[in-house]
Design an enzyme around this catalytic site. Structure first.
Site, PDB file in Angstrom:
ATOM      1  N   ASN B  39     -35.171  -7.186   4.834  1.00  0.00           N
ATOM      2  CA  ASN B  39     -36.271  -8.060   4.252  1.00  0.00           C
ATOM      3  C   ASN B  39     -36.838  -7.149   3.166  1.00  0.00           C
ATOM      4  O   ASN B  39     -36.836  -5.955   2.853  1.00  0.00           O
ATOM      5  CB  ASN B  39     -37.337  -7.708   5.437  1.00  0.00           C
ATOM      6  CG  ASN B  39     -38.615  -8.613   5.135  1.00  0.00           C
ATOM      7  OD1 ASN B  39     -39.309  -8.167   4.311  1.00  0.00           O
ATOM      8  ND2 ASN B  39     -38.712  -9.438   6.076  1.00  0.00           N
ATOM      9  N   HIS B  50     -36.213 -12.676   3.885  1.00  0.00           N
ATOM     10  CA  HIS B  50     -36.131 -12.133   5.038  1.00  0.00           C
ATOM     11  C   HIS B  50     -34.809 -11.256   5.028  1.00  0.00           C
ATOM     12  O   HIS B  50     -33.745 -11.613   4.272  1.00  0.00           O
ATOM     13  CB  HIS B  50     -36.079 -13.271   6.341  1.00  0.00           C
ATOM     14  CG  HIS B  50     -37.338 -13.572   6.569  1.00  0.00           C
ATOM     15  ND1 HIS B  50     -37.768 -14.484   7.622  1.00  0.00           N
ATOM     16  CD2 HIS B  50     -38.852 -13.269   5.921  1.00  0.00           C
ATOM     17  CE1 HIS B  50     -38.962 -14.442   7.691  1.00  0.00           C
ATOM     18  NE2 HIS B  50     -39.781 -13.768   6.741  1.00  0.00           N
ATOM     19  N   GLU B  52     -32.144 -11.809   6.922  1.00  0.00           N
ATOM     20  CA  GLU B  52     -30.850 -12.723   6.970  1.00  0.00           C
ATOM     21  C   GLU B  52     -30.457 -13.403   5.578  1.00  0.00           C
ATOM     22  O   GLU B  52     -29.432 -13.673   5.111  1.00  0.00           O
ATOM     23  CB  GLU B  52     -31.081 -13.956   7.955  1.00  0.00           C
ATOM     24  CG  GLU B  52     -31.022 -13.317   9.248  1.00  0.00           C
ATOM     25  CD  GLU B  52     -32.743 -13.060   9.829  1.00  0.00           C
ATOM     26  OE1 GLU B  52     -33.429 -12.583   8.768  1.00  0.00           O
ATOM     27  OE2 GLU B  52     -33.019 -13.127  10.784  1.00  0.00           O
ATOM     28  N   SER B  77     -34.581 -11.725  16.040  1.00  0.00           N
ATOM     29  CA  SER B  77     -34.365 -13.105  16.394  1.00  0.00           C
ATOM     30  C   SER B  77     -35.000 -13.930  15.071  1.00  0.00           C
ATOM     31  O   SER B  77     -35.880 -13.855  14.373  1.00  0.00           O
ATOM     32  CB  SER B  77     -35.420 -13.574  17.627  1.00  0.00           C
ATOM     33  OG  SER B  77     -35.270 -14.993  17.680  1.00  0.00           O
ATOM     34  N   CYS B  79     -36.116 -16.284  12.398  1.00  0.00           N
ATOM     35  CA  CYS B  79     -37.203 -17.354  12.138  1.00  0.00           C
ATOM     36  C   CYS B  79     -36.686 -18.809  11.780  1.00  0.00           C
ATOM     37  O   CYS B  79     -35.489 -18.710  11.455  1.00  0.00           O
ATOM     38  CB  CYS B  79     -37.983 -17.002  11.140  1.00  0.00           C
ATOM     39  SG  CYS B  79     -37.647 -17.430   9.211  1.00  0.00           S
ATOM     40  N   CYS B  82     -34.720 -18.682   8.341  1.00  0.00           N
ATOM     41  CA  CYS B  82     -33.174 -18.053   8.498  1.00  0.00           C
ATOM     42  C   CYS B  82     -32.398 -18.964   9.350  1.00  0.00           C
ATOM     43  O   CYS B  82     -31.029 -19.051   9.189  1.00  0.00           O
ATOM     44  CB  CYS B  82     -33.514 -16.710   8.976  1.00  0.00           C
ATOM     45  SG  CYS B  82     -34.246 -15.609   7.902  1.00  0.00           S
ATOM     46  N   ASP B 142     -45.591 -12.034   7.259  1.00  0.00           N
ATOM     47  CA  ASP B 142     -43.954 -12.164   7.150  1.00  0.00           C
ATOM     48  C   ASP B 142     -43.561 -13.408   8.038  1.00  0.00           C
ATOM     49  O   ASP B 142     -42.654 -13.935   7.884  1.00  0.00           O
ATOM     50  CB  ASP B 142     -43.164 -10.954   7.486  1.00  0.00           C
ATOM     51  CG  ASP B 142     -41.752 -10.825   6.832  1.00  0.00           C
ATOM     52  OD1 ASP B 142     -41.845 -11.203   5.762  1.00  0.00           O
ATOM     53  OD2 ASP B 142     -40.927 -10.938   7.821  1.00  0.00           O
TER      54      ASP B 142
END
Lengths: 146, 146
Positions: B39, B50, B52, B77, B79, B82, B142
């Site tokens: 991130n 982010h 990912e 996990s 979002c 992503c 975020d």
């Protein structure tokens, strides 16, 4: 032509001139453009810089109180990635240039309560039809198809 | 510890050292890391980077034939943004460090046929719990909450 969709189209054309995928986007808050961008797959070698994502990046860090008052304009129906960003940040209104050459995740956005207007604008359709005809492999790459 | 989740955790820790949100990710193809990232909201002032997404950007342009053989590891996990990228590029397998501090769009991914493994790794949980306690406003930003 709505001046904000015109700004998104101007971004798309800028992308085309740079040799890229002609999709542009602007994010508008209280009648002012706070972020603008276009697809930079070719220009930046980036799979995450779709037009909408580039506009989010250009707008920079914004509080939820701003996002919830924004409208995002995009020349093409937003894919799952861009729709996911719209969902994450709670943008309540999306204006789409066209969804004839590509249908993104508009249905999902509407189910979430996002207002989605589709203009079926002839310039947006022509930009994509011409691009897809000339660069089918690049277009398929941009939407994860090949 | 799986070496790829360890690499994602290393990325998360690198982000923390830089003053950022401690979430990391790696994309693995045929047993090799082809993209890694963390991130960069704070470091780059970007709402789209982010963990990912940064890993996708680092992997660069890849054909669908590669994406469909990839596994993405992420310490938290994913979002909706992503997950939308994972959906767009057809990544079939997601390994998640934990989903106790934040539940992303895992359910949607599973419905689409993506395999999602959740490790509930203590290091990942601790990284996020500590960060959220120390920087609640940054964390809310975020995930589009404030």
């Amino acid at each position: 032509m709505d001046k904000f969709m015109q700004a998104a189209i101007d971004e798309a054309k800028k992308g085309l001139e740079e040799g890229g995928v002609p999709i542009g986007s602007v994010i508008v808050h209280n009648g002012e453009i706070i972020g603008r961008g276009h697809n930079r797959r070719v220009q930046s070698g980036s799979p995450i810089l779709h037009g909408e994502m580039d506009a989010f990046a250009d707008a920079g860090r914004q509080p939820a109180s701003v996002y919830k008052e924004c409208v995002i304009y995009t020349t093409l129906s937003p894919c799952t990635m861009c729709s996911g960003a719209i969902e994450l940040y709670g943008i309540p209104h999306v204006v789409v240039g066209e969804n004839q050459t590509f249908m993104g995740a508009e249905g999902r956005l509407r189910q979430l309560g996002v207002k989605v207007d589709v203009l079926q604008d002839a310039t947006c359709i022509d930009l994509m039809n011409t691009f897809i005809r000339n660069h089918p492999e690049l277009w398929d790459e941009d939407i994860g198809k090949s």
